[in-house]
Design a protein around this motif. Structure first.
Motif, PDB file in Angstrom:
ATOM      1  N   UNK A   6       5.303 -14.065  -1.928  1.00 15.75           N
ATOM      2  CA  UNK A   6       5.997 -15.096  -2.697  1.00 15.75           C
ATOM      3  C   UNK A   6       5.099 -15.652  -3.793  1.00 15.75           C
ATOM      4  N   UNK A   7       3.829 -15.911  -3.451  1.00 16.84           N
ATOM      5  CA  UNK A   7       2.893 -16.443  -4.443  1.00 16.84           C
ATOM      6  C   UNK A   7       2.709 -15.468  -5.600  1.00 16.84           C
ATOM      7  N   UNK A   8       2.528 -14.187  -5.271  1.00 19.78           N
ATOM      8  CA  UNK A   8       2.369 -13.167  -6.313  1.00 19.78           C
ATOM      9  C   UNK A   8       3.607 -13.074  -7.182  1.00 19.78           C
ATOM     10  N   UNK A 256      -1.752  -5.935  -6.534  1.00 16.50           N
ATOM     11  CA  UNK A 256      -0.829  -7.066  -6.382  1.00 16.50           C
ATOM     12  C   UNK A 256      -0.873  -7.564  -4.940  1.00 16.50           C
ATOM     13  N   UNK A 257      -1.542  -8.668  -4.671  1.00 22.05           N
ATOM     14  CA  UNK A 257      -1.652  -9.174  -3.297  1.00 22.05           C
ATOM     15  C   UNK A 257      -0.287  -9.378  -2.644  1.00 22.05           C
ATOM     16  N   UNK A 258      -0.147  -8.839  -1.456  1.00 27.07           N
ATOM     17  CA  UNK A 258       1.113  -8.969  -0.727  1.00 27.07           C
ATOM     18  C   UNK A 258       2.137  -7.911  -1.073  1.00 27.07           C
ATOM     19  N   UNK A 259       1.935  -7.225  -2.190  1.00 27.69           N
ATOM     20  CA  UNK A 259       2.883  -6.199  -2.634  1.00 27.69           C
ATOM     21  C   UNK A 259       2.276  -4.805  -2.631  1.00 27.69           C
ATOM     22  N   UNK A 260       0.957  -4.721  -2.739  1.00 24.98           N
ATOM     23  CA  UNK A 260       0.303  -3.425  -2.825  1.00 24.98           C
ATOM     24  C   UNK A 260      -0.010  -3.080  -4.266  1.00 24.98           C
ATOM     25  N   UNK A 261       0.428  -1.915  -4.693  1.00 26.92           N
ATOM     26  CA  UNK A 261       0.155  -1.460  -6.049  1.00 26.92           C
ATOM     27  C   UNK A 261       1.327  -1.663  -6.983  1.00 26.92           C
ATOM     28  N   UNK A 262       1.119  -1.250  -8.233  1.00 30.18           N
ATOM     29  CA  UNK A 262       2.197  -1.317  -9.226  1.00 30.18           C
ATOM     30  C   UNK A 262       3.389  -0.475  -8.773  1.00 30.18           C
ATOM     31  N   UNK A 263       3.111   0.723  -8.261  1.00 29.57           N
ATOM     32  CA  UNK A 263       4.202   1.590  -7.803  1.00 29.57           C
ATOM     33  C   UNK A 263       4.999   0.954  -6.672  1.00 29.57           C
ATOM     34  N   UNK A 264       4.321   0.245  -5.798  1.00 29.33           N
ATOM     35  CA  UNK A 264       5.026  -0.431  -4.704  1.00 29.33           C
ATOM     36  C   UNK A 264       5.982  -1.491  -5.236  1.00 29.33           C
TER      37      UNK A 264
END
Length: 285
Positions: A6-8, A256-264
């Motif tokens: 959520x923060x990201x 991207x913290x909490x999301x992984x990478x750009x592709x994710x």
């Protein structure tokens, strides 16, 4: 994890909105290049996670292609009398064909992996077919504008993103509360049929919003286009999960913290944008 996500997201959303509505199309296209270059670096790990040469080779190849597209086809000259530049239309069409093929690969996984698991060439081609049509579609929609509504293209980009976000969010919460039947257990064990249904139902909120703002739209057509785009986004997510599973990778990156990478973060968008753009051109242009 949810708090981090959520923060990201709260940090990224203002940047996305500024890019969509505050940056001219030509500069917007150039801003996309480093983002997609990072995504290409992450895809390089799907090709061969042990070999940096392979990863960087793929990254450089995709980046050069994106730069060439921006140089040869500036975003402010893509549309002429309601017609899209033919090369862009061809790339978007090829991208949609790829997503049909990718969906078949997902449905037949893991058997389908025997065809491409050990082929760097095929995985590289799949990466280009995933990233470049999405890049082209984003620029195509963003560059749509008129004197009456200079933000029209930006609104279309935002609508696609809202459809994808609604699908992801609805699927997440419906899956957690109601999920019992696995959607594609061989590809992504956590995803359920109930989650997919919840995601599709959530996208109808986007339909309601569009109808409220622009009531002259045909409701049936809008619902169909929204659901097709949402389904495409779901299979874009599953497609990346398939490639990660074969590469034995949990997240495509850590940027991207909490999301992984750009592709994710853009996996669903890579399918949604070409599909929506081609339908839009066919139906409304």
């Amino acid at each position: 994890m949810l708090k981090q996500r959520i923060i990201t997201a709260l940090c990224l959303i203002p940047l996305v909105l500024v890019g969509i509505f505050g940056v001219p199309s030509v500069y917007f296209a150039w801003c996309l290049v480093p983002i997609f270059a990072i995504a290409a670096k992450e895809w390089g790990c799907f090709i061969d996670k042990e070999c940096n040469i392979t990863q960087w080779s793929f990254t450089i190849t995709v980046t050069v292609l994106l730069i060439a597209i921006n140089v040869l086809f500036p975003a402010d000259s893509l549309w002429f009398k309601g017609h899209l530049q033919p090369m862009f239309l061809a790339i978007i069409s090829i991208g949609v064909v790829w997503w049909v093929v990718s969906t078949l690969l997902v449905f037949s996984f893991p058997k389908s992996a025997a065809l491409w698991r050990n082929s760097h060439m095929l995985k590289s081609m799949f990466g280009q077919l995933t990233l470049i049509p999405c890049f082209v579609s984003l620029i195509t929609l963003k560059s749509l504008s008129s004197q009456a509504d200079p933000y029209f293209g930006g609104i279309l980009v935002l609508i696609v993103m809202l459809i994808v976000w609604a699908t992801d969010t609805g699927a997440y919460f419906a899956g957690r509360t109601l999920g019992k039947h696995k959607l594609m257990p061989n590809v992504s064990p956590a995803k359920t049929l109930e989650g997919l249904a919840g995601g599709l139902l959530t996208t109808l909120l986007i339909v309601a919003g569009v109808m409220y703002v622009s009531p002259q739209q045909e409701l049936g057509l809008l619902v169909v286009v929204t659901l097709i785009t949402a389904l495409a986004s779901a299979f874009g997510d599953l497609s990346e999960s398939m490639f990660k599973r074969v590469a034995v990778i949990k997240d495509s990156g850590t940027i991207l913290p909490g999301h992984g990478g750009i592709l994710d973060r853009i996996d669903s968008l890579t399918a949604a944008f070409p599909v929506f753009t081609l339908i839009y051109i066919a139906m409304w242009m």
